[in-house]
Write a protein that holds these residues in place. Structure first.
Motif, short mmCIF file in Angstrom:
data_model
loop_
_atom_site.label_atom_id
_atom_site.label_comp_id
_atom_site.label_asym_id
_atom_site.label_seq_id
_atom_site.Cartn_x
_atom_site.Cartn_y
_atom_site.Cartn_z
N ASN A 100 55.49 45.87 35.24
CA ASN A 100 55.98 46.99 34.55
C ASN A 100 56.39 46.26 32.97
OD1 ASN A 100 57.53 48.79 33.46
ND2 ASN A 100 58.66 49.14 35.53
N ALA A 101 55.70 47.04 32.23
CA ALA A 101 56.16 46.54 30.62
C ALA A 101 56.63 47.80 30.09
CB ALA A 101 54.61 46.25 30.26
N ASN A 102 57.50 48.67 30.74
CA ASN A 102 58.12 49.77 30.10
C ASN A 102 57.30 50.75 29.45
OD1 ASN A 102 60.82 48.49 30.47
ND2 ASN A 102 60.64 47.42 28.48
N VAL A 103 56.23 50.44 28.67
CA VAL A 103 55.15 51.57 28.26
C VAL A 103 54.13 51.99 29.10
CG1 VAL A 103 55.63 51.00 25.94
CG2 VAL A 103 53.89 49.77 27.01
N GLY A 104 54.16 50.90 30.26
CA GLY A 104 53.20 51.29 31.36
C GLY A 104 53.19 50.23 32.70
N SER A 105 52.81 50.51 33.91
CA SER A 105 52.87 49.68 34.92
C SER A 105 51.60 49.90 35.56
CB SER A 105 54.16 50.35 35.67
OG SER A 105 53.75 51.47 36.35
N LEU A 106 51.39 48.81 36.38
CA LEU A 106 50.30 48.41 37.05
C LEU A 106 50.47 47.51 38.49
CD1 LEU A 106 47.03 48.70 36.50
CD2 LEU A 106 47.19 46.44 35.82
N THR A 107 49.90 48.09 39.36
CA THR A 107 49.99 47.31 40.79
C THR A 107 48.41 46.73 41.22
OG1 THR A 107 51.82 48.77 41.35
CG2 THR A 107 50.68 47.34 43.14
N ILE A 108 48.40 45.28 41.63
CA ILE A 108 47.33 44.98 41.83
C ILE A 108 47.48 44.37 43.11
CG2 ILE A 108 45.50 43.28 40.90
CD1 ILE A 108 46.48 43.42 38.30
N GLU A 109 46.55 44.35 44.15
CA GLU A 109 46.50 43.90 45.19
C GLU A 109 45.33 42.90 45.68
OE1 GLU A 109 47.30 46.42 48.71
OE2 GLU A 109 48.98 47.73 47.45
N TYR A 110 45.55 41.97 46.35
CA TYR A 110 44.49 41.09 46.74
C TYR A 110 43.75 41.16 48.09
CZ TYR A 110 42.12 36.48 47.60
OH TYR A 110 41.16 35.37 47.80
N ASP A 111 42.57 41.55 48.36
CA ASP A 111 42.12 41.89 49.93
C ASP A 111 41.57 40.40 50.26
OD1 ASP A 111 39.62 41.81 48.36
OD2 ASP A 111 39.32 43.98 48.79
N GLY A 112 41.73 39.40 49.75
CA GLY A 112 40.88 38.46 50.28
C GLY A 112 39.54 38.10 49.47
N LEU A 113 38.95 39.18 48.79
CA LEU A 113 37.82 39.19 48.24
C LEU A 113 37.79 39.33 46.83
CD1 LEU A 113 35.51 40.76 50.94
CD2 LEU A 113 35.74 38.25 50.29
N ASP A 114 38.69 40.54 46.53
CA ASP A 114 38.85 41.05 45.23
C ASP A 114 40.12 41.20 44.78
OD1 ASP A 114 36.12 41.26 44.39
OD2 ASP A 114 35.84 42.66 45.95
N PHE A 115 40.46 41.49 43.54
CA PHE A 115 41.83 41.97 43.00
C PHE A 115 41.79 43.43 42.60
CE2 PHE A 115 41.60 37.49 42.38
CZ PHE A 115 42.95 37.04 43.01
N ASN A 116 42.36 44.26 43.25
CA ASN A 116 42.15 45.61 43.17
C ASN A 116 43.39 46.46 42.50
OD1 ASN A 116 39.38 45.87 44.49
ND2 ASN A 116 40.83 44.87 46.02
N VAL A 117 42.99 47.42 41.50
CA VAL A 117 44.33 48.12 40.99
C VAL A 117 44.68 49.14 41.99
CG1 VAL A 117 44.78 49.89 39.27
CG2 VAL A 117 43.62 47.83 38.50
N THR A 118 45.82 49.31 42.55
CA THR A 118 46.19 50.38 43.33
C THR A 118 47.17 51.34 42.84
OG1 THR A 118 48.06 48.72 44.13
CG2 THR A 118 45.78 48.84 45.42
N SER A 119 47.61 51.22 41.88
CA SER A 119 48.52 52.19 40.99
C SER A 119 48.74 51.87 39.54
CB SER A 119 49.72 52.47 41.57
OG SER A 119 50.76 51.36 41.60
N VAL A 120 48.75 52.86 38.79
CA VAL A 120 48.53 53.02 37.36
C VAL A 120 49.63 53.93 36.82
CG1 VAL A 120 47.51 52.84 35.24
CG2 VAL A 120 46.22 52.24 37.27
N SER A 121 50.46 53.58 35.82
CA SER A 121 51.43 54.57 35.12
C SER A 121 51.40 54.16 33.84
CB SER A 121 52.69 54.37 35.84
OG SER A 121 53.84 55.48 35.10
N GLY A 122 51.36 55.31 32.97
CA GLY A 122 51.42 55.20 31.68
C GLY A 122 50.06 54.52 30.99
#
Length: 348
Positions: free
Chosen positions: A283-305
């Motif tokens: 969370n950087a105030n001007v935007g936020s990002l959630t990343i999850e690791y599934d064991g193979l890749d790092f995937n964006v699961t939610s984005v705001s801003g």
């Protein structure tokens, strides 16, 4: 017997597909080597083809060419090549179970074939008998006597080891072929390592792709993505077969499952993603990002801003590259952070 004033015969000999081999000691470098010359009646071109192919290749997973000499056998002089001695075991049909060890071996075979094809060479005789594992667990591909340059490769005769030969090689006219015949042989080799009893359809002339059910039963316990790509190697249409590079990358990805680690530093806080901590929220105030690791890749699961990955808008479902810049905000109010991934190496 001393050959070329350098190679001392150790009185151990054997026979390959078309060549005789002598185990020798290189008295200059104090190491064992293999000296190979052709059996009587075999085309001299076979040895020349092997020499040319090996001279072009430098790969951890391909036997090395050391020298070219002449050898005197029973008063007859033969041209010969001096090869790396591999202290290890030849792969055997049915010698493996569908587990991590098996995946590591076929990954190494794929690495060697990727290097061979990158060098513009078609091996033409991939099979377990032409592959060894050395004392350190490194897979080595041998016997380039049937190899060809990938440019305008063709044959007028059916030559090779039948069950490993792709369908297109069974014609009765001049046959053009390319590196996809090695991909087919790789697929059969993957099967052969699991069972000495190949599906009957592979023994037809020309062979037919086995049913997916018959095939998959042999790969119980192997990720479906891998068994699927090996199955596609056996496609009757060569254009439907994957490249060895694609196979290599997929196998490496599976072998490294749950071994990656990603690090992001945002506002002085260190965020880590790995098998123990699979999700981070940035969370950087001007935007936020959630990343999850599934064991193979790092995937964006939610984005705001306004959030960007290497100057491209971040979207849910996108895979985050191994090393990239994350940008939060736009215009003059932006926050830049790096997303760093350690890249473990598949061994050996």
């Amino acid at each position: 017997m001393l050959i070329a004033n350098r190679y001392k015969s150790l009185n151990t000999s054997g026979r390959g597909g078309m060549g005789e081999v002598l185990l020798c000691k290189d008295i200059h470098l104090e190491r064992q080597v293999v000296l190979k010359y052709l059996q009587p009646g075999v085309e001299a071109r076979r040895l020349l083809d092997e020499q040319k192919s090996l001279a072009k290749l430098r790969s951890k997973h391909v036997v090395q060419l050391y020298d070219v000499v002449d050898v005197q056998i029973y008063g007859i002089q033969y041209p010969a090549i001096v090869l790396e001695f591999i202290d290890g075991e030849t792969l055997k049909a049915g010698g493996f179970s569908p587990n991590q060890e098996y995946l590591n071996v076929i990954w190494q075979i794929s690495c060697g074939l990727t290097d061979i094809h990158s060098g513009g060479i078609i091996h033409r005789d991939i099979k377990p008998e032409n592959i060894k594992i050395d004392s350190e667990g490194v897979v080595k591909i041998l016997d380039f006597g049937l190899s060809r340059n990938n440019t305008n490769a063709e044959t007028r005769s059916i030559i090779g080891t039948p069950i490993f030969m792709a369908p297109e090689l069974w014609g009765d006219q001049t046959i053009a072929f390319d590196s996809t015949i090695d991909v087919y042989a790789f697929g059969v080799t993957c099967l052969a390592l699991l069972t000495p009893n190949a599906p009957p359809s592979l023994r037809d002339r020309p062979p037919n792709q086995p049913s997916i059910g018959e095939f998959s039963a042999l790969f119980a316990g192997i990720p479906g993505e891998i068994s699927g790509v090996v199955y596609s190697c056996l496609s009757a249409n060569s254009a439907d077969r994957p490249t060895m590079r694609e196979i290599q990358d997929l196998l490496a990805k599976q072998l490294l499952k749950n071994k990656h680690r990603a690090t992001v530093v945002l506002n002085g806080v260190v965020h880590t993603l790995d098998s123990k901590n699979r999700k981070i929220a940035l969370n950087a105030n001007v935007g936020s990002l959630t990343i999850e690791y599934d064991g193979l890749d790092f995937n964006v699961t939610s984005v705001s801003g306004d959030v960007y990955i290497n100057n491209t808008s971040a979207t849910s479902g996108r895979v985050v590259p191994g090393c990239c810049v994350l940008t939060f905000g736009n215009g003059g109010n932006r926050n830049f952070v790096t997303f760093d991934v350690s890249n473990p190496e598949v061994m050996p």
